[in-house]
Design a protein around this motif. Structure first.
Motif, PDB file in Angstrom:
ATOM      1  N   ASP A  55      50.953 -19.023  40.845  1.00 57.36           N
ATOM      2  CA  ASP A  55      51.705 -20.238  41.253  1.00 57.36           C
ATOM      3  C   ASP A  55      51.461 -21.380  40.273  1.00 57.36           C
ATOM      4  N   GLU A  56      50.192 -21.515  39.875  1.00 56.20           N
ATOM      5  CA  GLU A  56      49.876 -22.569  38.896  1.00 56.20           C
ATOM      6  C   GLU A  56      50.650 -22.317  37.601  1.00 56.20           C
ATOM      7  N   ARG A  58      53.538 -20.629  37.240  1.00 55.00           N
ATOM      8  CA  ARG A  58      54.977 -20.898  37.433  1.00 55.00           C
ATOM      9  C   ARG A  58      55.245 -22.405  37.374  1.00 55.00           C
ATOM     10  N   ASN A  59      54.433 -23.190  38.081  1.00 57.91           N
ATOM     11  CA  ASN A  59      54.651 -24.655  38.113  1.00 57.91           C
ATOM     12  C   ASN A  59      54.461 -25.263  36.725  1.00 57.91           C
ATOM     13  N   PHE A  60      53.470 -24.750  35.992  1.00 61.47           N
ATOM     14  CA  PHE A  60      53.213 -25.320  34.657  1.00 61.47           C
ATOM     15  C   PHE A  60      54.360 -24.998  33.701  1.00 61.47           C
ATOM     16  N   LEU A  62      57.468 -24.599  34.525  1.00 60.90           N
ATOM     17  CA  LEU A  62      58.600 -25.490  34.873  1.00 60.90           C
ATOM     18  C   LEU A  62      58.415 -26.839  34.181  1.00 60.90           C
ATOM     19  N   LYS A  63      57.181 -27.321  34.218  1.00 55.35           N
ATOM     20  CA  LYS A  63      56.873 -28.632  33.595  1.00 55.35           C
ATOM     21  C   LYS A  63      57.138 -28.565  32.081  1.00 55.35           C
ATOM     22  N   GLU A  66      60.835 -28.456  31.351  1.00 56.82           N
ATOM     23  CA  GLU A  66      61.492 -29.782  31.528  1.00 56.82           C
ATOM     24  C   GLU A  66      61.347 -30.623  30.261  1.00 56.82           C
ATOM     25  N   SER A 108      48.526 -15.833  33.436  1.00 56.87           N
ATOM     26  CA  SER A 108      47.641 -15.817  34.608  1.00 56.87           C
ATOM     27  C   SER A 108      47.271 -14.369  34.918  1.00 56.87           C
ATOM     28  N   HIS A 244      44.709 -29.855  29.770  1.00 57.91           N
ATOM     29  CA  HIS A 244      44.907 -28.444  30.163  1.00 57.91           C
ATOM     30  C   HIS A 244      44.153 -27.588  29.160  1.00 57.91           C
TER      31      HIS A 244
END
Ligand code: MLT
Length: 298
Positions: A55-56, A58-60, A62-63, A66, A108, A244
């Motif tokens: 999940d981390e 996937r979210n990263f 997306l960021k 963007e 991951s 990060h």
């Protein structure tokens, strides 16, 4: 008088594990995270973010997307690609073309990326090591210090056969550099390596995870992961502008060294000692331990 070195080894790593103070951590996850990481940089990848959970990741991603980046989302849960990932965690699935179209990756995995991030919390420099690049990584680590930590990712917080064997190979190489003081765990790993016989692949295939990977169709990864010292890349953890953890190769050549096509190993460029956290932290060594202090605000 010959130089004196120390080797300390941790058999498995999970969140919150105690890690002894060392000059540098060599993090090992032969099947397959650090083999994938090595391959990523062999093929010319420039940045790879190891994150702890899918999940981390996937979210990263997306960021990063963007912001106009196109990172490759890769990794595994129970050895297979999680939902929505571009790629699993098979080193033989990485290609030059894939990496040329995604110079950055987000990864991951069950154990390897967790171990890398745990080692980063120690404040000591961290290098990702596999059978493919262990000599180059050890040589680079020795430009940082003499107390070498070997962090085996293990499997679900328990020791792994193949990571311990790889650690033994590194310890044997270290023992040729001078006088070596070993922890008991390091002695066990060395003994395991010294008893490998004449077929490393067959020896490694005894591991639980190797048997599992073969069962789910990743047999080719095993032989690939057992190729010794075919690469000079040295993937090292740093912190990006937003703190990060990110892997970059600090030494060696991107192109993979192939015994059959190259008579002489590509010479490693002399490794400049890089403190990957220098832009963020001031690195201070005290006699008893290393610690990082945040750079004083101007
Ligand atoms: C791990 O993190 O232990 C490995 O990456 C697992 C795998 O690739 O199968």
């Amino acid at each position: 008088m010959s130089e004196r070195f120390e080797a300390d080894l941790v058999f498995a790593c999970g969140e919150g594990n105690y890690l002894p103070a060392v000059d540098v951590w060599l993090v090992i996850d032969v099947l397959r995270a650090t083999t994938v990481i090595t391959r990523w940089f062999e093929l010319g990848g420039t940045e790879l973010y190891p994150v702890k959970t899918p999940d981390e990741a996937r979210n990263f991603v997306l960021k990063l997307r963007e912001r106009g980046s196109s990172p490759l989302l890769m990794g595994e849960v129970n050895g297979i690609p999680p939902e929505g990932f571009d790629l699993g965690n098979s080193p033989v699935e990485l290609t030059y073309e894939l990496i040329q179209s995604h110079y950055c990756g987000v990864m991951s995995t069950t154990n390897g990326t967790v171990a890398l991030n745990e080692a980063a919390l120690s404040g000591s420099p961290v290098i990702a090591v596999s059978f493919r690049n262990y000599s180059a990584c050890l040589d680079y680590a020795l430009t940082i210090g003499r107390r070498i930590g070997l962090l085996c990712s293990g499997r679900k917080r328990r020791p792994s056969w193949e990571d311990t064997i790889c650690a033994g190979a590194i310890i044997e190489a270290l023992s040729t550099k001078g006088e070596l003081a070993m922890s008991d765990s390091a002695k066990i790993a060395l003994n395991l390596w010294e008893n490998r016989g004449d077929n490393l692949l067959e020896y490694v295939k005894k591991s639980e995870h190797a048997i599992y990977l073969e069962h789910i169709g990743y047999k080719k990864d095993l032989a690939f992961a057992c190729e010794l010292d075919v690469s000079t890349v040295v993937p090292m953890l740093a912190a990006d502008k937003e703190a990060h953890t990110i892997l970059r190769s600090v030494s060696g050549n991107a192109r993979p060294y192939h015994k059959e096509t190259e008579s002489v190993k590509p010479e490693m460029k002399p490794a400049k000692r890089a403190d990957p956290f220098e832009e963020l932290l001031t690195y201070t060594k005290k006699p008893s331990e290393y610690f990082y202090v945040r750079k004083k605000e101007k």
